[in-house]
Design an enzyme around this catalytic site. Structure first.
Site, PDB file in Angstrom:
ATOM      1  N   ILE A  46      45.050  44.495  43.791  1.00 32.04           N
ATOM      2  CA  ILE A  46      44.492  43.517  42.867  1.00 32.04           C
ATOM      3  C   ILE A  46      45.334  43.468  41.593  1.00 32.04           C
ATOM      4  O   ILE A  46      45.871  44.490  41.142  1.00 32.04           O
ATOM      5  CB  ILE A  46      43.001  43.832  42.566  1.00 32.04           C
ATOM      6  CG1 ILE A  46      42.372  42.747  41.688  1.00 32.04           C
ATOM      7  CG2 ILE A  46      42.821  45.218  41.999  1.00 32.04           C
ATOM      8  CD1 ILE A  46      40.847  42.838  41.575  1.00 32.04           C
ATOM      9  N   CYS A  47      45.474  42.282  41.055  1.00 33.31           N
ATOM     10  CA  CYS A  47      46.096  42.043  39.750  1.00 33.31           C
ATOM     11  C   CYS A  47      47.536  42.554  39.710  1.00 33.31           C
ATOM     12  O   CYS A  47      48.345  42.191  40.541  1.00 33.31           O
ATOM     13  CB  CYS A  47      45.215  42.645  38.655  1.00 33.31           C
ATOM     14  SG  CYS A  47      45.605  42.093  36.984  1.00 33.31           S
ATOM     15  N   GLY A  48      47.867  43.401  38.757  1.00 34.93           N
ATOM     16  CA  GLY A  48      49.236  43.883  38.586  1.00 34.93           C
ATOM     17  C   GLY A  48      49.786  44.611  39.786  1.00 34.93           C
ATOM     18  O   GLY A  48      51.005  44.636  40.011  1.00 34.93           O
TER      19      GLY A  48
END
Length: 197
Positions: free
Chosen positions: A98-100
């Site tokens: 998720i995300c970064g």
């Protein structure tokens, strides 16, 4: 009991994994542990201090789920982490990022064989190893075989997608529980009735 390992770096985004980890930990079928590059302490973006269970090289070989939790430190270069994630994907271990953490996968060419999402594809324009532009889907979360990716606003959708992919409960119940938290109790009751009655 199946093992889920949540991989953290300093300044990890604790909210991105909180719902998923709590649901797995409450299950009788799953154990939950944490890992990082080294054993020691990781500090979250919100100031939580986590003493991790495993160094990267000590993550158990029978881990069934590897969750890469987003945050501010995913610009790191780590061939060991890249190799571990690649090995998990190759052997059928479910990898959820998720995300970064998805940025790390893109930068290391680990999205090239999968449909995927992330925060924004234009962020990866300078990554020579990222070559699967057509595989990007503008969605909260995308699941393709044993890889689940999500953008940074998709913590609830991420949890739902991972739990469904693991068959960690009835699919309809998982969906309704997440809907309760996305909608809020009062709106949920108006539409579906009291889930606790």
């Amino acid at each position: 009991m199946k093992k889920a390992v949540f991989f953290l770096l300093d300044e990890y985004a604790e909210w991105e994994s909180a719902f998923l980890s709590s649901r797995l930990a409450m299950s009788k079928q799953w154990s939950v542990a944490t890992a990082s590059l080294e054993r020691g302490v990781c500090k979250s973006m919100g100031g939580f201090t986590t003493v991790v269970d495993y160094a990267l090289m000590d993550i158990p070989g029978d881990t069934a789920l590897l969750v890469l939790v987003g945050g501010n430190a995913w610009s790191l270069d780590s061939s060991e982490l890249r190799e571990r994630v690649a090995a998990c994907l190759a052997t059928g271990v479910v990898v959820a990022a998720i995300c970064g953490a998805v940025d790390f996968l893109a930068r290391n060419g680990l999205l090239n064989d999968y449909r995927h999402t992330g925060n924004a594809q234009h962020l990866w324009a300078e990554y020579p190893e990222y070559r699967h532009h057509a595989g990007f889907i503008a969605a909260q979360t995308v699941r393709d075989r044993n890889l689940i990716t999500a953008n940074g606003t998709a913590a609830m959708e991420f949890s739902e997608s991972v739990l469904k992919s693991l068959h960690a409960g009835d699919s309809a119940e998982i969906e309704m529980e997440h809907k309760l938290f996305k909608m809020g109790y009062h709106d949920y009751v108006l539409q579906y009735g009291n889930p606790f009655a």
